[in-house]
Design a protein around this motif. Structure first.
Motif, PDB file in Angstrom:
ATOM      1  N   VAL A   1       0.967  -1.153  -0.082  1.00 43.46           N
ATOM      2  CA  VAL A   1      -0.171   0.127  -0.039  1.00 43.46           C
ATOM      3  C   VAL A   1       0.807   1.219  -0.003  1.00 43.46           C
ATOM      4  O   VAL A   1       0.726   2.056  -0.721  1.00 43.46           O
ATOM      5  CB  VAL A   1      -1.035  -0.143   1.126  1.00 43.46           C
ATOM      6  N   ALA A   2       1.868   1.332   1.065  1.00 45.65           N
ATOM      7  CA  ALA A   2       2.597   2.400   1.247  1.00 45.65           C
ATOM      8  C   ALA A   2       3.351   2.694  -0.301  1.00 45.65           C
ATOM      9  O   ALA A   2       3.635   3.851  -0.779  1.00 45.65           O
ATOM     10  CB  ALA A   2       3.435   2.534   2.232  1.00 45.65           C
ATOM     11  N   THR A   3       4.139   1.682  -0.538  1.00 47.11           N
ATOM     12  CA  THR A   3       5.093   1.679  -1.826  1.00 47.11           C
ATOM     13  C   THR A   3       4.193   2.471  -2.976  1.00 47.11           C
ATOM     14  O   THR A   3       4.553   3.201  -3.638  1.00 47.11           O
ATOM     15  CB  THR A   3       5.551   0.391  -2.127  1.00 47.11           C
ATOM     16  N   ILE A   4       3.095   1.661  -3.481  1.00 45.89           N
ATOM     17  CA  ILE A   4       2.281   1.716  -4.522  1.00 45.89           C
ATOM     18  C   ILE A   4       1.735   3.215  -4.451  1.00 45.89           C
ATOM     19  O   ILE A   4       1.903   3.931  -5.650  1.00 45.89           O
ATOM     20  CB  ILE A   4       1.225   1.033  -4.902  1.00 45.89           C
ATOM     21  N   LEU A   5       1.126   3.692  -3.405  1.00 53.65           N
ATOM     22  CA  LEU A   5       0.671   4.952  -3.115  1.00 53.65           C
ATOM     23  C   LEU A   5       1.826   6.039  -3.502  1.00 53.65           C
ATOM     24  O   LEU A   5       1.391   6.985  -4.166  1.00 53.65           O
ATOM     25  CB  LEU A   5       0.072   5.340  -1.805  1.00 53.65           C
TER      26      LEU A   5
END
Lengths: 314, 310
Positions: free
Chosen positions: B79-83
Motif C-alpha cells: 500500500v505505502a510503496t504503490i501510493l
C-alpha cells in the motif's frame, strides 16, 4: 479565463469562442478552483519530491563521508566532518578481506554471467523459433521457476551441493547462479527472439547455413539489445545476491579458504568490526562494494531501468 | 534441414534443462517430501512423521509471531510503496503546469527518475549494513542526528530504533519502502507514458482538475501495472531475510528484540542452519510458497477489472 496555462495553445486558440455557454460557464468555475488547488498541490508535491531526493542522497553521502572519518569521529556525532581526507580506511578495508571478497565475486561472475547468457539464449531461441513436441511444456517448465520463493528449495539445495562436494567452491555457486537465473533469461529472450524477422533466417537457410551457425552468426547479433538488457539484469542480480552465497559458501573447516562474495563478506566484516571498533573500514567497504554498481547504473541508466522493470512484465 | 532439426533442438536444450532441473526444480520437489519427515540434515536417516511438522508449526508461538509480522508487512508495504510511487510518477509525468506543451512532468523530472532508482541497484545486504549504522541507537546514528537537529528528540536520550519492540519492524519496512519506491516510479512512469496525451488534454479541456484527472483517467488506465506491482511487493514482503538478519538484534539471523521483528524467512534459516531442524524448515518453506501462491491468485482475482483498450 483565469487559468489558461492548463490548456494547450492550439486548443486555446481554436476553442473558446465556439464553446456553448453552458460548457464555458462550468469550465471557468472549474478553472478557478483548479488554479488554487493546482498551486497548493504544486508546492506540496514539489516539496515532497525534493524531500525524497534528500532522503536518497543524504544516507549515501553520509556513507561516503564516513569512509574518510576516524572511528572516534563516527562515534561522536552523526554530523561530524572528516578532519583528515585520506584513503587509509579504503586500504585497511581492502586488506581486511574486501579485496578477496571482490575477487571472489568477480571470479564467480566471470563464469556465471556468460554461461547464463549462452544457455539462456540457446534454450529461448529453440523454444521461440522451432516447433517440436513438448515445446510449450519446456517453456512453462522454465517460466514456472521464476514464481517460486528461493526459500522453498534452499534446504535440499544445500544438501545437494554438499553431496556433490561443491559447498564453498566457485563451481558450485556458479552452477546454482546459472540455474536460478535461467527462468527470467529464458522468459525475456524468448519474447525477444519472437520479435526478430524471419526473412533473414530464411535467407541464411537458403544459403546453406547450419542451425548452429544461423544461431551464432545471424540470430545472436540481431538479439544484442535484448541480450544487453537481460545481461545487465543478471549482472546486478548476481552481484547483489546474498541468501544463496550465505547458505552455500561457508568455510567447511579451518583450512578451507574463505570464498565469501562481497555482500556476504561485508556482513561478516560488519559483525567483526562491531567488536574491534573500526567503523571507517565498514563504511569504506560499503563504498567499494557500491561503486561498480552505481557506475554501471549511471552509464547504462536507460538499459538498467528497462532491464530491471522488464522483470515484472508477466 | 529437417533431419538435423531434432538433433539441434535436443543439443541446445539438454544442458540448460538439465542444470535447471537439477539445481532448481529437484530441490523444490524434495522440499515437499522432506517437510513430512523429522530429518535432521547431516545423516540420511529420517522418519516419516506425516503432518506433524505442520501441526507443530501452527502451535509454535515464534512461528505464529513471524507469520503475523509477514502479514503486517504484506498489508502495509505494498500500500505505502504503490501510493507513494503513483504519486511521484504522476508528478514526474503529468503533474507539471502545462506550458505550451500541455501535459508534462514537473521541472527536473528526468533527474528525479534517475535518482530515486539508485537504491534499487544496490544490494539489499549492503543496504542492511548501511541502515544499521543509520539507525544507530546513540547520537552517532544519522536518524537520531536528524531528529535531534530538528528538535524532535532529546540529545540526552536518543531513540534506540532497532531495540524498540514496537518500532523495529517498521524501521525495517521503511528501508524496503526507500528501496522500492524508485523502482515502481519507473514502472508506473513507463505505463503512464504509453497513455495517449490526447486523453489528458481532453480531460483538461473539460475542466478536470489534476486530482480528478488522476483518479478518473490515469489510475483506471494503469490498473494492470498496479496489480503486477502488488504481486511483486507481496512476494518481497514474504522475504525480508537480508534486512532483518543483518539489522536487528538476535542470536543467529536477528529477529529481535524478543522476536519482535521475526519473519518466517529468518526463523526458517535459524531452524535450518543453527538448530539443524531441516524437516521443520522445509515445512516452513512450503507454508511460504502456499501463502505466496494464494496471495498472487487472490490479488489477480479480486482486482480483476475489465481491461481498458486505448
Amino acid at each position: 479565463m483565469s487559468n489558461t496555462r492548463l490548456i494547450p495553445d492550439t486548443a486555446r486558440d481554436a476553442v473558446p469562442v465556439a464553446l456553448p455557454p453552458k460548457g464555458a460557464g462550468r469550465r471557468s468555475g472549474g478553472d478557478r478552483r483548479g488554479d488554487t488547488e493546482g498551486r497548493v498541490l504544486n508546492v506540496f508535491s514539489h516539496g515532497f519530491l525534493i524531500l525524497w531526493a534528500v532522503m536518497i542522497v543524504l544516507p549515501l553521502f553520509w556513507l561516503l563521508l564516513g569512509s574518510f572519518k576516524t572511528d572516534s569521529e563516527i562515534g561522536a556525532s552523526a554530523w561530524s566532518w572528516p578532519s583528515n581526507w585520506n584513503f587509509d580506511a579504503f586500504g585497511r578495508a581492502w586488506d581486511k578481506g574486501i579485496g578477496d571478497y571482490f575477487a571472489n565475486t568477480l571470479i564467480v561472475l566471470v563464469f556465471s554471467i556468460p554461461l547464463t547468457m549462452l544457455l539462456g539464449a540457446m534454450a529461448a531461441y529453440v523454444l521461440a523459433r522451432y516447433e517440436f513436441r513438448g515445446n510449450r511444456f519446456f517453456y512453462y517448465f522454465f517460466v514456472a521457476g521464476a514464481m517460486f520463493p528461493v526459500y522453498l528449495g534452499l534446504v535440499p539445495l544445500y544438501f545437494l551441493v554438499d553431496m556433490l562436494g561443491m559447498l564453498n567452491t566457485y563451481q558450485g555457486l556458479i552452477l546454482v547462479y546459472v540455474a536460478y537465473s535461467l527462468p527470467f533469461t529464458v522468459f525475456f529472450m524468448h519474447a525477444f527472439f519472437r520479435t526478430l524477422p524471419t526473412a533473414i533466417h530464411e535467407a541464411a537457410v537458403i544459403d546453406g547455413a547450419s542451425h548452429t551457425r544461423i544461431f551464432f552468426q545471424v540470430m545472436v547479433p540481431m538479439a544484442k539489445p535484448g541480450l544487453l538488457s537481460v545481461g545487465i539484469f543478471n549482472v546486478l542480480g548476481q552481484w547483489n545476491q546474498y541468501i544463496l552465497p550465505m547458505t552455500l559458501m561457508q568455510q567447511q573447516s579451518g583450512f578451507d579458504k574463505d570464498r565469501s562474495v562481497l555482500t556476504q563478506g561485508l556482513v561478516l566484516l560488519n559483525q567483526q568490526q562491531g567488536y574491534e571498533g573500526d567503523l571507517p573500514v565498514i563504511f569504506a567497504g560499503m563504498t567499494i562494494a557500491m561503486l561498480p554498481v552505481v557506475v554501471v547504473y549511471l552509464s547504462f541508466q536507460r538499459q538498467v531501468q528497462s532491464g530491471l522493470t522488464a522483470g515484472t512484465l508477466k | 534441414m529437417q533431419q538435423g532439426k531434432y538433433r539441434f533442438v535436443t543439443g541446445f536444450l539438454i544442458v540448460p534443462v538439465a542444470l535447471y532441473a537439477v539445481f532448481m526444480i529437484w530441490p523444490y520437489l524434495q522440499t515437499f517430501g522432506y517437510s513430512f519427515t523429522d530429518w535432521q540434515g547431516q545423516s540420511q536417516e529420517m522418519g516419516f512423521v506425516g503432518f506433524d511438522n505442520y501441526t507443530a508449526l501452527f502451535s509454535d508461538s515464534v512461528f505464529l509471531k513471524a507469520l503475523w509480522h509477514n502479514i503486517l508487512l504484506l498489508i502495509f508495504l505494498p500500500v505505502a510503496t504503490i501510493l507513494l510511487a503513483l504519486f511521484f510518477a504522476y508528478m514526474v509525468n503529468v503533474g507539471g503546469r502545462g506550458g505550451s506543451g500541455g501535459v508534462r512532468g514537473v521541472a527536473g523530472s528526468g533527474f528525479y527518475k534517475i535518482l530515486f532508482f539508485v537504491p534499487h541497484v544496490l544490494s539489499i545486504a549492503i543496504l542492511a549494513v548501511l541502515w544499521r549504522a543509520i539507525y544507530r541507537g546513540d547520537v552517532a546514528g544519522l536518524i537520531n542526528g536528524v531528529f535531534i537537529k530538528l528538535g524532535l528528540s532529546d540529545p540526552a536520550h536518543p531513540i534506540e530504533w532497532l531495540n524498540e519492540p514496537d518500532l523495529v519492524l517498521w524501521c525495517v519496512a521503511f528501508v524496503l519502502l526507500w528501496w522500492g519506491v524508485g523502482f515502481y516510479l519507473v514502472l508506473f512512469s513507463a505505463a503512464m507514458q504509453s497513455i495517449p496525451r490526447e486523453i489528458y488534454e481532453a480531460a483538461l479541456l473539460d475542466g478536470s482538475s489534476r486530482t480528478q484527472t488522476f483518479f478518473k483517467v490515469t489510475l483506471p488506465l494503469l490498473w494492470d501495472t498496479v496489480q503486477t506491482a502488488w504481486v511483486y511487493l507481496a512476494i518481497l514482503a514474504m522475504d525480508c531475510f537480508a534486512l532483518i538478519s543483518v539489522m536487528t538484534p538476535g542470536n543467529s539471523y536477528g529477529g529481535g528484540p524478543d522476536h519482535n521483528s521475526e519473519v518466517m524467512a529468518t526463523y526458517l534459516m535459524r531452524n535450518f542452519l543453527a538448530f539443524g531442524k531441516s524437516g521443520y524448515a522445509c515445512a516452513m518453506g512450503v507454508v511460504i510458497l502456499g501463502l505466496t501462491l494464494v496471495l498472487s491468485l487472490v490479488t489477480l482475482r479480486i482486482s480483476r477489472r475489465e481491461r481498458i483498450e486505448y
